[in-house]
Design an enzyme around this catalytic site. Structure first.
Site, PDB file in Angstrom:
ATOM      1  N   PRO A 186       4.195   1.701   7.668  1.00 32.17           N
ATOM      2  CG  PRO A 186       4.042   0.576   5.621  1.00 32.17           C
ATOM      3  CD  PRO A 186       3.209   1.098   6.760  1.00 32.17           C
ATOM      4  CG  HIS A 235      -1.896  -1.168   1.138  1.00 32.54           C
ATOM      5  ND1 HIS A 235      -2.814  -1.362   0.133  1.00 32.54           N
ATOM      6  CD2 HIS A 235      -2.019  -2.249   1.957  1.00 32.54           C
ATOM      7  CE1 HIS A 235      -3.449  -2.483   0.331  1.00 32.54           C
ATOM      8  NE2 HIS A 235      -2.997  -3.054   1.423  1.00 32.54           N
ATOM      9  CG  LEU A 254       6.915   5.439   2.961  1.00 31.75           C
ATOM     10  CD1 LEU A 254       7.346   4.100   3.515  1.00 31.75           C
ATOM     11  CD2 LEU A 254       8.125   6.203   2.464  1.00 31.75           C
ATOM     12  CG  HIS A 255       0.108   5.191   2.248  1.00 34.11           C
ATOM     13  ND1 HIS A 255      -0.805   4.556   1.455  1.00 34.11           N
ATOM     14  CD2 HIS A 255       0.817   5.992   1.437  1.00 34.11           C
ATOM     15  CE1 HIS A 255      -0.660   4.962   0.218  1.00 34.11           C
ATOM     16  NE2 HIS A 255       0.317   5.822   0.165  1.00 34.11           N
ATOM     17  CB  ALA A 256      -0.599   3.548   7.706  1.00 30.95           C
TER      18      ALA A 256
END
Lengths: 570, 88
Positions: B18, B12, B14-16
């Protein structure tokens, strides 16, 4: 702390969720902070910068601590929020705004708002992080103003939470071990709060008008079986509650087993699931299969629909867990409260009355075909009994369309959800084509009473006990009985133990609910015969309102209820 | 100035989580690290900056830093970016 030994108690009436009983002291959910005024600071810029830095650091530490306490996925969310409060780029922006003469409060508010607008403009996942930023911003401003931080309180002792209503972001952070009960002033039995309470077996009364007038520290008795909140209970009332709680704790647990009425009539009890992850828990709680498998999780957050192969893997995992059991899978139900951009990107004035459910699938038939194909493939590879149903069907013609397509793609049992009054009224025609019907009571109530499920101001209309809703359920039940077709219930109504008995009396042949509700419903069904259930159904149908229906059936079903015991002791 | 160019592994992007793990590692290193995607370069210790780059799975990004340990820090950060944290 209220003196419970003298004085008279007052009561609030709401809608109870489940049958739990709790007593405790109140903590109110703080109101959101007002926007800080854009006035020139009376301090020097350096002094404001020190204030801002201190508040940002304090908020970060505070958020990190809450994350450590919460653990799991909440910790990940909160850790990210702590980094937002410590963000060097944000701090530079705050300082630059302070240089122009703004107060620390205003500068923090504006800097977060600027980032929020940036994320919102990016849409999708980034847009959803906007609420995280708002939350952090409010916490920093609260530190600057030395007021209680907004959001769910996190005390170190058990409490009864009072709120207008809870948002998903609030409930994710709620320490369920410390919440004795939930009371909301708004929101009905299908509100997010109610659904959470049912899933986690939390004692809750929702839609209790006047709840916001309660103060922190007041003692209340929360009785979900009657929907009554007793404020400042007398010593006698407290004693009666303690006795009831002791009696309930001593009562033997009903063995986990198939659902049945007292006369032996089998009423299979099934689970509502949103992903294969909950399968083990549902089976442990005695689910005899799955009555509603929501497939939206496969599609949410997705830019485009998942492939047949991707879907097949997920369906196979679910079906394997329920080997030999019935699994009713609902085709993708997008629209209204859960829009999917690749299905319908047109803004609508009335999304609940728009291109949603089967209508949206039909407008994107390849997506529906892929889903049904994936399901048929998974069915062939496993040994569960797979049924498939279409969401929000409103005509006989739509029923024919869906069942023909499902059978053509290799699915043996195809039915429809009855959520629109039109399909309940023509159930005899619809069930001639469909192999079964499953009644979605949440939407059926919304459409029957013309009251938006998501709108707090009309939440009082959203009550599945309403005789008009029950009459429609009865139409479907009659049609099912005449044609020998199963009629299931898969809305929140099936999780209300007493209403579950009424629904069986109206002709429901199976009930599907959040797994946590299975125990209470199983126990309630075992108390009554089919004739009694039919008698309750008649009582409810002849009432003038949801409240009257509930009161009439409760009186017939329970010679001495907790509330009556309490009244006697007053 | 030492630099590394890597391809983002998390499904998904580089969000949340990570993004949070990455920013945490940058902060812990004590070095000032620059993150570049396309024509945009920013402070890698800024989670809001990192998130707002909208870095997706398969995107190429470049990390730059200097100072003691620069190579070791870049190796560690590259390692994080090429790990798929969304696979579980």
């Amino acid at each position: 702390m209220t003196d419970t030994s003298t004085g008279t108690s007052t009561t609030l009436q709401g809608v109870g969720i489940g049958r739990g009983l709790a007593v405790g002291t109140i903590l109110r959910m703080p109101d959101p902070l007002p926007e800080p005024a854009d006035v020139t600071s009376s301090l020097t810029a350096d002094a404001e910068k020190v204030r801002a830095a201190g508040a940002l650091a304090a908020a970060a530490a505070d958020i990190r601590l809450r994350g450590d306490r919460a653990g799991g996925s909440a910790k990940d969310v909160l850790d990210a929020q702590a980094f937002m409060a410590e963000d060097p780029t944000l701090k530079s922006d705050v300082d630059a705004r302070i240089e122009t003469g703004k107060t620390a409060e205003r500068a923090v508010f504006e800097a977060f708002a600027a980032f929020r607008d940036l994320l919102v403009s990016m849409g999708g996942y980034m847009g959803e992080r906007a609420t995280d930023l708002d939350d952090v911003s409010q916490r920093v401003v609260a530190h600057l103003q030395s007021v209680a931080a907004p959001g769910v309180p996190t005390p170190d002792y058990p409490f009864v939470l009072v709120a207008r209503d809870l948002a998903p972001a609030d409930t994710a952070l709620l320490d369920l071990d410390r919440v004795l009960a939930l009371i909301t002033s708004d929101g009905g039995p299908t509100s997010h709060t109610a659904i959470l309470a049912r899933e986690k077996s939390i004692v809750a009364v929702v839609g209790a008008r006047g709840a916001l007038a309660l103060s922190d520290g007041e003692t209340v008795i929360v009785d979900a079986s009657t929907g009554v909140v007793t404020v400042a209970p007398t010593a006698d009332q407290m004693a009666a509650v303690e006795q009831t709680l002791a009696d309930r704790a001593a009562a033997p647990e009903v063995a986990v087993g198939p659902g049945a009425l007292a006369d032996g009539t089998k009423i299979p009890l099934l689970a509502n699931l949103g992903s294969a992850d909950g399968a083990a828990n549902a089976l442990e709680l005695g689910a005899e299969g799955v009555g509603l498998f929501r497939t939206e999780f496969l599609f949410l957050d997705a830019e485009k629909a998942p492939t047949v192969e991707e879907q097949q893997v997920k369906y196979t995992a679910l079906l394997t867990a329920f080997e030999g059991k019935k699994v009713v899978v609902r085709a993708l139900d997008a629209g209204a409260d859960k829009p999917l951009h690749f299905l319908n990107d047109e803004p609508e004035e009335n999304p609940a009355l728009g291109l949603r459910g089967l209508r949206a699938l039909r407008a994107n038939e390849p997506i529906l075909r892929d889903q049904l194909t994936a399901l048929a493939n998974a069915d062939r590879a496993t040994n569960a009994e797979v049924w498939v149903m279409a969401p929000m069907v409103s005509t006989v013609e739509e029923t024919r369309y869906f069942t023909t397509l499902a059978r053509e793609l290799g699915l043996k049992t195809a039915g429809v959800m009855v959520e629109v009054p039109a399909s309940a009224l023509l159930a005899d025609r619809i069930l001639a084509d469909a192999d079964f019907a499953s009644i979605g009571t949440n939407d059926l109530t919304q459409y029957t009473l013309a009251a938006d499920r998501l709108l707090g101001s009309v939440a009082s209309f959203q009550d599945p006990w309403h005789p008009a809703v029950l009459r429609l359920v009865g139409e479907v039940g009659k049609a099912g009985a005449a044609l020998g077709k199963p009629v299931g219930i898969c809305g929140e109504a099936a999780a209300d133990p007493l209403l579950a008995v009424v629904l069986v009396g109206l002709g429901a042949t199976s009930l599907s609910m959040s797994p946590a509700a299975l125990k209470d419903v199983r126990a309630e069904l075992a108390r009554f015969t089919l004739d009694q259930a039919k008698e309750f159904a008649e009582l409810a149908l002849s009432a003038n309102s949801a409240v009257e229906a509930r009161v009439a059936v409760l009186a017939a079903a329970t010679p001495i209820t907790t509330s009556q015991k309490l009244e006697k002791s007053e | 100035m030492p630099e590394r160019t890597v391809t983002i592994a998390s499904t998904h992007g580089l969000h949340a989580r990570p993004a949070s793990l990455f920013v945490q590692a940058v902060t812990k290193s004590g070095l000032s690290v620059q993150l570049t995607k396309g024509e945009k370069t920013l402070n890698a210790a800024s989670i809001l900056g990192v998130i707002s780059l909208g870095i997706e799975h398969g995107d190429e990004v470049t990390l730059k830093t200097e100072g003691d340990n620069a190579d070791a820090v870049l190796d560690e950060l590259s390692g994080l970016l090429t790990t798929d944290f969304d696979a579980s």
